[in-house]
Design a protein around this motif. Structure first.
Motif, PDB file in Angstrom:
ATOM      1  N   LEU A 110      40.011 -44.346  13.006  1.00  0.00           N
ATOM      2  CA  LEU A 110      38.650 -44.862  13.089  1.00  0.00           C
ATOM      3  C   LEU A 110      37.832 -44.309  11.935  1.00  0.00           C
ATOM      4  O   LEU A 110      38.018 -43.157  11.519  1.00  0.00           O
ATOM      5  CB  LEU A 110      37.973 -44.454  14.406  1.00  0.00           C
ATOM      6  N   PHE A 111      36.920 -45.137  11.450  1.00  0.00           N
ATOM      7  CA  PHE A 111      36.032 -44.765  10.353  1.00  0.00           C
ATOM      8  C   PHE A 111      34.623 -45.123  10.789  1.00  0.00           C
ATOM      9  O   PHE A 111      34.324 -46.285  11.048  1.00  0.00           O
ATOM     10  CB  PHE A 111      36.414 -45.563   9.102  1.00  0.00           C
ATOM     11  N   LEU A 112      33.753 -44.119  10.916  1.00  0.00           N
ATOM     12  CA  LEU A 112      32.379 -44.325  11.350  1.00  0.00           C
ATOM     13  C   LEU A 112      31.440 -43.959  10.216  1.00  0.00           C
ATOM     14  O   LEU A 112      31.544 -42.868   9.644  1.00  0.00           O
ATOM     15  CB  LEU A 112      32.060 -43.470  12.583  1.00  0.00           C
ATOM     16  N   MET A 113      30.498 -44.867   9.907  1.00  0.00           N
ATOM     17  CA  MET A 113      29.610 -44.690   8.761  1.00  0.00           C
ATOM     18  C   MET A 113      28.164 -44.545   9.183  1.00  0.00           C
ATOM     19  O   MET A 113      27.681 -45.242  10.080  1.00  0.00           O
ATOM     20  CB  MET A 113      29.722 -45.885   7.823  1.00  0.00           C
ATOM     21  N   ASP A 114      27.478 -43.629   8.536  1.00  0.00           N
ATOM     22  CA  ASP A 114      26.019 -43.506   8.608  1.00  0.00           C
ATOM     23  C   ASP A 114      25.521 -43.699   7.184  1.00  0.00           C
ATOM     24  O   ASP A 114      25.392 -42.742   6.422  1.00  0.00           O
ATOM     25  CB  ASP A 114      25.624 -42.136   9.155  1.00  0.00           C
ATOM     26  N   TYR A 115      25.263 -44.961   6.816  1.00  0.00           N
ATOM     27  CA  TYR A 115      24.902 -45.272   5.432  1.00  0.00           C
ATOM     28  C   TYR A 115      23.563 -44.676   5.006  1.00  0.00           C
ATOM     29  O   TYR A 115      23.465 -44.134   3.892  1.00  0.00           O
ATOM     30  CB  TYR A 115      24.903 -46.783   5.219  1.00  0.00           C
ATOM     31  N   PRO A 116      22.506 -44.738   5.825  1.00  0.00           N
ATOM     32  CA  PRO A 116      21.227 -44.190   5.359  1.00  0.00           C
ATOM     33  C   PRO A 116      21.300 -42.705   4.995  1.00  0.00           C
ATOM     34  O   PRO A 116      20.687 -42.264   4.027  1.00  0.00           O
ATOM     35  CB  PRO A 116      20.285 -44.429   6.546  1.00  0.00           C
ATOM     36  N   ASN A 117      22.067 -41.940   5.783  1.00  0.00           N
ATOM     37  CA  ASN A 117      22.165 -40.498   5.550  1.00  0.00           C
ATOM     38  C   ASN A 117      23.430 -40.105   4.794  1.00  0.00           C
ATOM     39  O   ASN A 117      23.703 -38.913   4.637  1.00  0.00           O
ATOM     40  CB  ASN A 117      22.105 -39.757   6.883  1.00  0.00           C
ATOM     41  N   ARG A 118      24.208 -41.094   4.380  1.00  0.00           N
ATOM     42  CA  ARG A 118      25.410 -40.884   3.559  1.00  0.00           C
ATOM     43  C   ARG A 118      26.371 -39.900   4.237  1.00  0.00           C
ATOM     44  O   ARG A 118      26.823 -38.927   3.658  1.00  0.00           O
ATOM     45  CB  ARG A 118      25.013 -40.397   2.165  1.00  0.00           C
ATOM     46  N   ARG A 119      26.716 -40.215   5.496  1.00  0.00           N
ATOM     47  CA  ARG A 119      27.663 -39.405   6.246  1.00  0.00           C
ATOM     48  C   ARG A 119      28.763 -40.308   6.788  1.00  0.00           C
ATOM     49  O   ARG A 119      28.528 -41.481   7.078  1.00  0.00           O
ATOM     50  CB  ARG A 119      26.974 -38.686   7.406  1.00  0.00           C
ATOM     51  N   ARG A 120      29.946 -39.745   6.956  1.00  0.00           N
ATOM     52  CA  ARG A 120      31.055 -40.519   7.531  1.00  0.00           C
ATOM     53  C   ARG A 120      31.975 -39.588   8.317  1.00  0.00           C
ATOM     54  O   ARG A 120      32.187 -38.439   7.961  1.00  0.00           O
ATOM     55  CB  ARG A 120      31.826 -41.255   6.442  1.00  0.00           C
ATOM     56  N   LEU A 121      32.508 -40.138   9.393  1.00  0.00           N
ATOM     57  CA  LEU A 121      33.410 -39.399  10.275  1.00  0.00           C
ATOM     58  C   LEU A 121      34.699 -40.189  10.418  1.00  0.00           C
ATOM     59  O   LEU A 121      34.673 -41.384  10.720  1.00  0.00           O
ATOM     60  CB  LEU A 121      32.756 -39.190  11.642  1.00  0.00           C
ATOM     61  N   LYS A 122      35.826 -39.510  10.199  1.00  0.00           N
ATOM     62  CA  LYS A 122      37.139 -40.127  10.359  1.00  0.00           C
ATOM     63  C   LYS A 122      37.830 -39.528  11.580  1.00  0.00           C
ATOM     64  O   LYS A 122      37.728 -38.329  11.829  1.00  0.00           O
ATOM     65  CB  LYS A 122      38.001 -39.899   9.114  1.00  0.00           C
ATOM     66  N   LEU A 123      38.533 -40.377  12.316  1.00  0.00           N
ATOM     67  CA  LEU A 123      39.230 -39.937  13.521  1.00  0.00           C
ATOM     68  C   LEU A 123      40.637 -40.503  13.536  1.00  0.00           C
ATOM     69  O   LEU A 123      40.861 -41.661  13.154  1.00  0.00           O
ATOM     70  CB  LEU A 123      38.484 -40.414  14.779  1.00  0.00           C
ATOM     71  N   LEU A 124      41.583 -39.715  13.992  1.00  0.00           N
ATOM     72  CA  LEU A 124      42.937 -40.176  14.272  1.00  0.00           C
ATOM     73  C   LEU A 124      43.185 -40.014  15.765  1.00  0.00           C
ATOM     74  O   LEU A 124      42.779 -39.008  16.367  1.00  0.00           O
ATOM     75  CB  LEU A 124      43.969 -39.356  13.488  1.00  0.00           C
ATOM     76  N   GLY A 125      43.839 -40.999  16.361  1.00  0.00           N
ATOM     77  CA  GLY A 125      44.093 -40.894  17.792  1.00  0.00           C
ATOM     78  C   GLY A 125      45.118 -41.898  18.270  1.00  0.00           C
ATOM     79  O   GLY A 125      45.713 -42.640  17.480  1.00  0.00           O
TER      80      GLY A 125
END
Length: 208
Positions: A110-125
């Motif tokens: 999974l790839f989750l983006m927070d474009y305004p704050n330029r953050r991203r979280l990656k998950l494996l599961g």
């Protein structure tokens, strides 16, 4: 320390590439030892609760990857506990590619983006489908009562690892709601100036 995400994602070929490019020593220090980055904490829970979309990658039996966008109201991806996520599978184009893929290979990214704050979280599961008609408790947790879409099933993801990426090369983007909130002070100022302008015109007309 053992960076769980890197341990799962880094293949022998990737390690060879790191060695060839001069970065292997830095990443080798993150391997082995007590596992880290393998559970969801308050930071991840807050970040996930604010997202209204994410990208999910699965693999079919022939080895072809498939990346799909999933969207809904903010928080539709639910943190069930420190190792599990869940979301409602909303009716769509009926291709069922992700559903078919996880039936034979349950590993997903999974790839989750927070474009305004330029953050991203990656998950494996590992993900599996759930018949919500047979699991009322989960159905309640995944319900989206104010969202106009039909729920076909639920998905539960057992998180194996996570990683926060650096903000490099993320171009800020804003939703309509985020733009409206950010521009509200300017809009209010323009409205006040328009009222002042109308008042001045009225006084000038009276003077003339």
């Amino acid at each position: 320390m053992g960076h769980r995400f890197l341990e799962l994602a880094t293949s022998p070929a990737a390690r060879a590439a790191q060695a060839a490019q001069g970065s292997r020593a830095a990443y080798a220090r993150m391997e082995g030892g007590q596992a880290l980055f393998d559970q969801l904490g308050p930071r991840e829970a807050a970040f996930i609760a604010a997202r209204d979309s994410f990208y999910i990658a699965s693999v079919n039996p022939d080895g072809w990857p498939y990346v799909q966008h999933r969207g809904g109201p903010p928080g539709f991806l639910k943190v069930l506990d420190d190792r599990r996520l869940g979301f409602a599978d909303l009716a769509g184009n009926k291709q069922y590619l992700t559903l078919g893929n996880v039936a034979t290979e349950d590993r997903v990214a999974l790839f989750l983006m927070d474009y305004p704050n330029r953050r991203r979280l990656k998950l494996l599961g590992r993900m599996h489908a759930v018949d919500l008609a047979a699991d009322a408790a989960l159905a309640d947790r995944l319900a989206l009562p104010e969202y106009p879409a039909r729920i076909e099933r639920g998905f539960v993801i057992v998180v194996e690892a996570l990683d926060w990426n650096c903000p490099q090369h993320i171009t800020p983007r804003f939703t309509e709601a985020e733009l409206a909130e950010g521009l509200a002070p300017i809009r209010h100022r323009l409205e006040a100036l328009e009222r002042e302008n109308e008042a001045l015109r009225a006084r000038l007309a009276e003077a003339g």
